[in-house]
Enzyme design. Structure first.
Site, short mmCIF file in Angstrom:
data_model
loop_
_atom_site.label_atom_id
_atom_site.label_comp_id
_atom_site.label_asym_id
_atom_site.label_seq_id
_atom_site.Cartn_x
_atom_site.Cartn_y
_atom_site.Cartn_z
N GLU A 1 -6.22 -8.52 -0.32
CA GLU A 1 -6.60 -8.05 1.02
C GLU A 1 -8.07 -7.69 1.06
OE1 GLU A 1 -4.93 -4.95 3.39
OE2 GLU A 1 -2.88 -5.60 3.04
N GLU B 1 0.80 -1.24 0.00
CA GLU B 1 0.00 0.00 0.00
C GLU B 1 0.83 1.28 0.00
OE1 GLU B 1 -2.98 -0.24 3.09
OE2 GLU B 1 -4.06 -1.84 2.06
#
Length: 812
Positions: free
Chosen positions: A510, A419
């Site tokens: 995720e 991320e």
């Protein structure tokens, strides 16, 4: 011969004269040593986390003596080798400063021969404060680099090559541990210093050539070194050329026994042995082809792993460090967690980038068990420097880690970070000057890519997770057309569980939904007076600021509010399981568009409210039992759509499967309103619609009952349940559930039956062990026999067993 310095050392605090000569065992950590002698309380109990923060605000010295003979130092060099040294450290030998290290993710080596004596020697390692080192690095940067505010409780940890979650995360306590978590060795060097041994596989139809290369450095005036390399019953003896730095041999294997991921075949492993100049290196080699295919299609771009030319439906979870206290990590716990992943029909784990490159045992077990590994590099949820010094440091780190891990057949992908692309848009500094921080990101990411591509051209380097693909810095949280996706609209954005059906990720790496721990786990960290979700003890074990509110608010959407603390915990786990089940079954029903489902997260690093399916103790949450079913090779999944409800039958196996059974529509009291037999032959890797119920036939009858499918596939039973309405709107009948414990041929079982249907029937034993099934639908037509897997006696299981079901969660 290698000399181990593992074992007992002495620990002293620089700032506190009262703490001197404390025993500490390495591999190990300072917090655990202080805990062992009662200087600090158990950090995981109640709100003790705040009481141990002073430990990381001190410098520490560890020391020991060791004896050497004349023969021990009769060598060209004697390397001190340290694995997992955390993090900023000065090494002193006999009063001489011999090295300074500052990267936890390296194997550090330094020749200490000039400082050694025959007889008694003293080694000291000064472990400096990580917070000050990080701050000093941040102060020297040419412009601000935002750190993981909201996760880290200590600033600027992104400047230091240390496990990022050590200083807090939204599931982890702030316990900025220090220590040495791997071996401490003295390695005598004679003719050559071996850097590493690497392999390459060359495939040609049904033949594999294995290329084995020894990488080494010749010592001056040391004579000729020899080596032996053994593989598949063949042994080569070779002399190592002093003018070279590597030597290669080639083994040919006809019709090799291939390595497969779990659920697709066996995990065949071959022994490789290399002996050279005092080094004895052993590896397990799995012969297999592997590729990541990203091809343009009508939707966008595929993302599918192929092993031995077979498309793999990746199913699994994200892995975080096993324990916040490294001393508590051991091989037995690694094996249990990874075996439990395979028991839930997982075939892939993602090693998340805010943790650590895992220990060798982790990858060895993944090889053995057939768990593919998506390996993040250790960068997460922050921005990172791109200064020449930082890039040089992390290039050396990544080079070491790739060389260490690349021969594992389980390793599937190198991913640059977690991320970090997205983090460019999170912080005011980078939002206001995006171009500058994108260039900063790209400089670092390209440097990482270059190292991975050079050291391991057999695997893809994936820039970030999530990522839309090569040179695409788009919004992979919401774009489901290409690349891997992190889908958090349900948890973080507060949308309904049905929102999972609004996207079809090509690969979802995720997504998740929290639950509270089970009551037996709560007992391990909270006194009974604090058995309340807003008590100080309980809230200190919830690290997501809105976590308890999100769980509780979602209750009001889907369930009748639970009655009492134990049922609050139970329903939170029902809700978590329902969330991940909704997503996983829908995405599997979209195969082959979707080829990867990795939920967040597999495990916990301490007892905590979190997204995990395995609690810190190893106890299975209800989600893990559901994962065993929704990740099974053969799945029956109800999927609602505008036309009504359809039943997908999915076969992920390489073999054909025949499914037989029926679908029933059943009232809440248990009356069969409709039944239809199903007999379906499924080819390998197939996904078909086998049954449907039209919307017009369901309209005005949604409250009448539920759909249930019961199928057999060989010895396996495949079941699933679908509620046309949310559970709170369903008039469940009291199931009159009956159960007893039975000892059958020295195996304990729980026998269950009911007069009316019971839902999310969950068995919880207060002690160790688990069951072979739980959190299931029980209907009057079928008695359920559930096996207990654990050490309890009959009497202990009877006394410690609680059986929950949805109706009792809100009825007195």
């Amino acid at each position: 011969m290698t000399i181990s310095l593992n074992g007992q050392w002495l620990l002293a605090c620089v700032q506190r004269n009262s703490i001197q000569d404390i025993a500490i065992s390495f591999p190990g950590d300072v917090h655990s040593a202080l805990l062992d002698v009662g200087i600090i309380p158990e950090p995981y109990w109640a709100d003790n986390e705040a009481k141990v923060q002073w430990v990381s605000e001190c410098d520490w010295v560890v020391s020991r003596h060791f004896e050497l003979t004349e023969d021990d130092i009769a060598c060209k060099a004697l390397d001190l080798v340290l694995d997992n040294l955390d993090t900023v450290a000065e090494i002193r030998v006999n009063g001489h400063s011999v090295a300074d290290f500052h990267n936890m993710f390296m194997r550090h080596k330094v020749d200490i021969l000039p400082s050694l004596l025959v007889g008694n020697n003293r080694i000291e390692i000064v472990l400096h404060r990580a917070d000050i080192a990080a701050k000093n690095r941040a102060d020297r940067l040419p412009f601000p680099i935002p750190w993981a505010v909201g996760n880290n409780q200590i600033p600027h940890m992104n400047t230091l090559r240390k496990t990022q979650c050590h200083t807090g995360w939204d599931w982890g306590l702030c316990l900025s541990v220090i220590g040495i978590y791997g071996d401490i060795l003295l390695q005598p060097i004679q003719q050559v210093r071996v850097s590493h041994v690497s392999t390459k596989q060359h495939w040609d139809d049904w033949r594999c050539d294995l290329e084995v290369t020894i990488h080494y450095e010749s010592m001056p005036n040391s004579g000729l070194a020899s080596a032996s390399v053994s593989f598949d019953g063949q042994t080569y003896h070779l002399a190592l050329d002093q003018t070279s730095t590597q030597s290669t041999v080639l083994f040919r294997v006809d019709h090799p026994k291939r390595w497969w991921p779990a659920g697709y075949g066996k995990q065949r492993l071959y022994d490789l042995q290399v002996v050279v100049n005092g080094y004895h290196i052993e590896k397990k080699i799995g012969l297999r082809k592997l590729e990541l295919c990203t091809e343009d299609d009508d939707i966008g771009q595929s993302m599918v792993f192929k092993v031995n030319d077979v498309p793999i439906s990746a199913k699994g979870a994200n892995w975080i460090p096993m324990d916040a206290l490294p001393s508590r990590m051991n091989d037995q716990r690694y094996r249990q967690l990874l075996e439990d992943a395979v028991a839930a029909n997982m075939n892939m784990l993602r090693v998340w980038g805010g943790g650590m490159y895992e220990k060798d045992i982790f990858y060895q077990l993944c090889d053995e068990l057939g768990l593919l590994v998506w390996q993040d590099l250790m960068f997460a949820c922050a921005l990172y420097p791109s200064t020449p010094d930082f890039i040089t440091e992390v290039q050396a780190e990544v080079e070491f880690q790739v060389r260490r891990l690349k021969d594992h057949p389980s390793l599937a992908l190198w991913c640059g970070d977690n991320e970090v692309i997205g983090a460019i848009g999170w912080y005011p500094e980078s939002r206001e000057n995006r171009e500058k921080y994108v260039v900063n990101y790209d400089r670092l990411n390209r440097a990482l890519s270059e190292v991975v591509t050079r050291e391991d051209p057999s695997r893809r380097f994936w820039a970030s997770s999530p990522c839309n693909g090569e040179l695409d810095f788009g919004d992979a949280w919401h774009d489901d057309h290409r690349g891997d996706m992190h889908f958090w609209d349900v948890w973080h954005s507060g949308k309904d569980l049905e929102e999972y059906r609004s996207v079809t990720p090509r690969f979802c790496s995720e997504f998740g939904f929290q639950s509270w721990p089970s009551l037996p786990t709560v007992r391990t960290f909270a006194p009974e007076k604090d058995w309340n979700i807003t008590s100080p003890s309980f809230e200190s074990h919830q690290k997501n600021a809105r976590g308890n509110s999100i769980i509780t608010e979602m209750f009001t959407r889907y369930f009748r509010f639970p009655n009492g603390f134990a049922n609050m915990l139970y329903v939170s786990q029902v809700q978590q399981a329902l969330a991940i089940k909704t997503a996983s079954e829908y995405w599997r029903a979209q195969k082959p568009v979707n080829r990867g489902i990795l939920y967040w997260q597999l495990n916990d690093c301490w007892p905590v409210s979190s997204w995990s399916s395995l609690e810190y103790s190893g106890r299975w949450k209800q989600l893990h039992y559901h994962a065993r079913r929704f990740f099974a090779p053969q799945l029956a999944a109800f999927v609602p759509n505008d036309g009504g409800v359809v039943l997908h039958l999915i076969n992920d196996s390489r073999k054909s499967a025949e499914l037989k059974g029926e679908v029933v529509w059943q009232s809440w009291q248990g009356e069969i309103l409709y039944r239809e037999p199903i007999t379906q032959y499924l080819e390998p890797d197939k996904n078909i619609v086998a049954w449907q119920w039209l919307a017009e036939d369901l309209q005005q009858h949604e409250a009448d009952g539920f759909f249930h499918v019961h199928l057999t596939c060989g010895q396996e039973v495949i079941e699933n349940t679908y509620f046309p309405l949310r559970p709170k709107n369903c008039e469940l009948a009291a199931p009159e559930l009956r159960y007893e414990v039975a000892d059958i041929n020295n195996q304990l079982y729980v026998m269950l039956n009911c007069a009316h249907p019971a839902f999310f029937v969950h068995l919880e034993y207060a002690g160790e062990g688990r069951f072979d099934d739980s959190s299931f639908t029980l209907v009057p037509e079928y008695q359920k026999q559930v096996k207990y897997l654990g050490p309890a006696t009959y009497e202990e299981l009877v006394a410690g067993l609680t059986v929950y079901h949805l109706h009792q969660s809100y009825q007195p």
